[in-house]
Write an enzyme that holds these catalytic residues in place. Structure first.
Site, mmCIF file in Angstrom:
data_model
loop_
_atom_site.group_PDB
_atom_site.id
_atom_site.type_symbol
_atom_site.label_atom_id
_atom_site.label_comp_id
_atom_site.label_asym_id
_atom_site.label_seq_id
_atom_site.Cartn_x
_atom_site.Cartn_y
_atom_site.Cartn_z
ATOM 1 N N LYS A 36 0.952 -1.201 0.059
ATOM 2 C CA LYS A 36 -0.150 -0.065 -0.173
ATOM 3 C C LYS A 36 0.963 1.263 0.117
ATOM 4 C CE LYS A 36 -1.206 1.322 3.710
ATOM 5 N NZ LYS A 36 -1.676 2.045 5.036
ATOM 6 N N THR A 37 1.789 1.219 0.976
ATOM 7 C CA THR A 37 2.581 2.688 1.039
ATOM 8 C C THR A 37 3.329 2.912 -0.292
ATOM 9 O OG1 THR A 37 2.843 2.094 3.538
ATOM 10 C CG2 THR A 37 4.242 3.750 2.457
ATOM 11 N N ASP A 221 -4.107 8.324 2.907
ATOM 12 C CA ASP A 221 -3.833 6.839 3.419
ATOM 13 C C ASP A 221 -4.845 6.611 4.280
ATOM 14 O OD1 ASP A 221 -2.439 4.866 3.775
ATOM 15 O OD2 ASP A 221 -0.727 5.883 4.840
ATOM 16 N N GLU A 222 -4.808 5.357 4.418
ATOM 17 C CA GLU A 222 -5.776 4.656 5.503
ATOM 18 C C GLU A 222 -7.111 5.325 5.677
ATOM 19 O OE1 GLU A 222 -4.947 2.143 7.321
ATOM 20 O OE2 GLU A 222 -2.483 2.706 8.106
ATOM 21 N N GLN A 252 -9.566 -3.701 7.746
ATOM 22 C CA GLN A 252 -8.553 -3.231 8.854
ATOM 23 C C GLN A 252 -9.081 -1.936 9.443
ATOM 24 O OE1 GLN A 252 -4.163 -3.663 8.410
ATOM 25 N NE2 GLN A 252 -4.929 -3.833 6.214
ATOM 26 N N ARG A 602 -0.099 -9.374 10.764
ATOM 27 C CA ARG A 602 0.964 -8.780 10.868
ATOM 28 C C ARG A 602 2.277 -9.761 11.065
ATOM 29 N NH1 ARG A 602 -0.252 -4.752 9.511
ATOM 30 N NH2 ARG A 602 -1.936 -5.845 8.971
#
Length: 751
Positions: A36-37, A221-222, A252, A602
């Site tokens: 994503k980043t 983002d997010e 998430q 994670r």
DNA sequence: AGGTCCGCTATTTTT
DNA sequence: TAGCGGACCT
């Protein structure tokens, strides 16, 4: 589009499609660990390289300072831009920046201050007291929560109706009073930063037009974490013609309880007619781990629809341990960590994730006993500590005598004989004559009894002296001088318990922080003012200050966005996880499940799941069923670990253990088919490490030295060949992305 | 002003 | 259990 374009070359097909998406509103559904980043940073670079965007025309918004710093570092490295060329920041940081520039248009005093959560809480309490309201009936935290919830949705008190509800009517009245007080004091709480900047833009067409023109490209983002006002803010700044590029993952979304609205993703799609891209290939975890994650999240309804997959095959089985109690659980985890350490893995690669903070205790005790360094995330952060805030209050007063919030905080700290009655007089004068507390204090002096007058005068003179002494000095000297001369250092040094010692250390650390402080490029404030704003807005991770290899302990919430080779997901019991406050609530349960999904995803290589058959909670021993989430993981991916023989386990505990064992129903559901228990010793030795495709110049976790940033630990690599980038966690300078070819990193092991 | 005792409460947290 | 705030004591 030539696939050979250097910006697209390191990406997979889905990532390329998103990065090179035509200009227009775009929604990227990015699964955990799907890059994503990377997509966000490459998109920013793509816009500049290929679409003629100027770096100044880009606005990138994140939720945390850490994410903003990471994004900034990566884009600037990728494009070889000078630091600060881009507007990248948190929603709050950017709103703050706008308000500093346009304080007049926003109807603010030029030197407005920001209230953090604790400041706001004190103010609300004070207000309730003034109103003669009983704190049992009108709980300050709840009143504060009400105000913030309304602001987070973009609502002013005047928009609210009481609907004939007396409680609500009173809350609305308090909201009104609170806001009036904030306006008088010239202070803004966090929610107000957003709301106020939103209103300033909305109500001033020429201002809005200027920023819409400037920020032709907005990236968020997010996105699943945006609340009402944040979404409205994005909509406003983009306008109908805008082409926001937003990234998020509905699976998430774990912050609904604090105002985040996942629905904003659907709304975005609808309101903007956005094109949707999905990133489903995962680069982080083994197939086993992903299998578990997918199966768990599959049980949620109303998902946008995404399924992670990986090219990697297999992976170590997920290990499940049924502990006797929370101490046994901790011992088990520590033993696994030791095993990792013996194999030369850095401790930092191990994370213990739990649902609630209280669970850290058993692990901390066990880690201390085992002499394994660890770090607990969460809890009070550096700039939130009382002694730090006291110092900052003195510093603020030297700059702005009319800062009433700071005045109240330190007027009698350290104690100098200014009592409640004196202060009440001062407050009264301030109210009547509409003065700041400072001016009111000066005006009240003659009429006070001699002792009180002398004490108050001493305070006023102290602040004046401080202000005079620190004028023109470098920031760290200003801070040091205030700590010494205010008497704060001595005050804490004299405290009896060893907490005083820690406080003094924190004060010293504040001087260091001041020394290391670099204002953001483009920040026009004087260094001290800039430092003070920074302290509130970026309460400070104070990361990496201590030694560098440590086990990480944190809640599942704080683990979002991170990854670890080895994850211990502990406390998998009904009532703990899912929390009993959510377990029977059909609205809340899906969020707990997403939290579980976040926890599982994670893990890169190894995932351990544990639960305790008995656990001490609030001083009572509780017996709880294993979490229902355990039953949602396919049994064939799980290997059960039996208690070691060495564990002394009471044979009979009345009303517990024995009876539970045969009805272990995984949260009351599905029966497990016999996983064959294997003794630990028979487990295969750890597999060879997964290399990231090509050979890396350093192993992850290697200690390196950089000529400018000092020593740190290698966290990850990205890209290859001449473009290879490396992320290092420096002890002093924090996390940085560097161009490997230029970074000139030296190995710095040797001890 | 500072210490001590009692009673209450008890997810998740960033800015 | 433990940590906090308020009341009370010295």
């Amino acid at each position: 589009m030539p696939a050979a374009h250097p910006l697209l070359a390191p990406l997979n097909e889905a990532q390329r499609a998103a990065v090179s998406a035509p200009l227009g509103p775009t929604l990227v559904l990015a699964g955990a660990g799907s890059g994503k980043t990377r997509v966000l940073t490459h998109r920013a670079a793509w816009l500049i390289h290929e679409c003629g965007a100027s770096p100044q025309g880009l606005l990138a918004v994140t939720f945390t300072n850490k994410a903003a710093a990471e994004m900034r570092g990566r884009i600037e490295t990728l494009l070889d831009l000078p630091g600060g060329a881009l507007w990248i920041g948190t929603f709050h940081g950017i709103a703050h920046r706008l308000l500093r520039r346009h304080w007049r248009e926003a109807g603010l005093p030029q030197n407005f201050q920001i209230l953090d959560d604790d400041d706001q809480h004190r103010l609300v309490r004070k207000l309730l007291k003034e109103q003669g309201l009983d704190e049992q009936r009108w709980v300050p935290r709840e009143v504060q929560g009400f105000i913030n919830r309304e602001k987070d949705e973009g609502r002013r008190a005047k928009h609210l109706e009481d609907r004939g509800d007396a409680t609500r009517r009173e809350l609305i009245r308090l909201y009104t009073l609170y806001q009036k007080r904030c306006d008088q004091l010239g202070v803004l709480d966090f929610a107000e930063l957003l709301l106020r900047s939103f209103e300033a833009l909305r109500d001033q067409p020429q201002l809005l037009a200027a920023y819409r023109h400037r920020f032709a490209h907005v990236l968020v983002d997010e996105f699943q974490d945006t609340n009402g006002i944040q979404y409205q803010w994005v909509k406003l700044i983009c306008g109908d013609a805008g082409r926001p590029f937003v990234v998020g993952d509905d699976d998430q979304s774990i912050y609904r309880w604090r105002g985040a609205r996942v629905e904003n993703m659907q709304h975005f799609r609808r309101d903007f007619g956005a094109t949707v891209y999905k990133l489903e290939q995962n680069y982080r975890s083994t197939a086993v781990i992903l299998g578990a994650a997918n199966e768990v999240i599959r049980r949620n309804e109303d998902r946008l629809g995404k399924e992670l997959w990986t090219e990697a095959r297999g992976g170590e089985p997920i290990r499940l341990y049924a502990a006797f109690n929370e101490r046994d659980e901790a011992d088990f985890v520590i033993e696994r960590i030791r095993e990792q350490a013996r194999q030369g893995q850095p401790l930092t690669g191990c994370a213990v994730l739990y649902r609630s903070n209280a669970q850290s205790r058993a692990f901390e005790e066990a880690l201390v006993a085992a002499r394994i360094p660890y770090r607990v995330y969460g809890g009070l952060r550096f700039f939130e500590r009382a002694e730090i805030k006291d110092t900052l209050a003195y510093l603020r007063l030297t700059q702005t005598r009319s800062d009433d919030v700071s005045f109240e905080r330190v007027v009698n700290l350290p104690t100098r004989g200014i009592g409640q009655s004196t202060l009440e007089r001062v407050r009264e004068v301030a109210r009547q004559r509409e003065l700041s507390l400072w001016d009111a204090a000066a005006a009240t002096l003659p009429s006070l009894p001699p002792r009180a007058a002398a004490a108050l005068l001493a305070f006023l003179q102290l602040v004046d002296r401080l202000a005079e002494a620190i004028g023109g000095q470098p920031l760290q000297d200003q801070v040091r001088h205030v700590i010494e001369t205010s008497g704060l250092r001595e005050h804490h040094a004299r405290e009896k318990d060893n907490k005083g010692e820690a406080r003094v250390e924190n004060l010293d650390e504040l001087v260091n922080a001041a020394e290391a402080f670099e204002p953001e490029p483009g920040d026009e404030l004087p260094p001290l003012a800039s430092f003070l704003a920074h302290a509130t807005l970026e309460s400070g991770e104070m990361q990496a200050a201590q030694g560098s290899d440590y086990v990480q302990l944190m809640t599942l919430h704080s683990a979002k966005g991170l990854e670890f080779p080895t994850v211990f997901l502990v406390g998998l019991e009904e009532g703990l996880f899912p929390s009993e406050r959510s377990a029977f609530d059909l609205e809340k349960l899906p969020e707990e499940r997403r939290l579980c999904y976040v926890g599982i995803t994670r893990a890169m290589q190894r995932l351990y799941l544990t639960y305790a058959e008995s656990r001490r909670i609030y001083g009572r021993t509780e017996y709880r069923a294993p979490s229902r989430f355990l039953g949602e993981i396919p049994p064939q991916l799980v290997e059960e670990i039996r208690p070691r023989l060495s564990v002394s386990r009471p044979l009979h505990v009345p009303g517990s253990g024995q009876e539970r064992d045969h009805e272990r129903g995984w949260g009351g559901r599905q029966e497990r088919s016999g996983g064959n228990p294997r003794p630990l010793a028979a487990q295969p030795a750890s597999r060879s490490r997964q290399a990231a495709g090509e050979d890396l110049p350093f192993k992850l976790g290697t200690r390196v030295r950089h000529p400018k940033f000092g020593e740190g630990i290698v966290l990850r690599f990205e890209g290859n060949g001449a473009h290879q980038q490396v992320q290092v966690n420096f002890e002093r300078a924090g996390q940085k992305w560097l161009m490997f070819a230029y970074a000139n990193l030296q190995r710095a092991d040797g001890g």
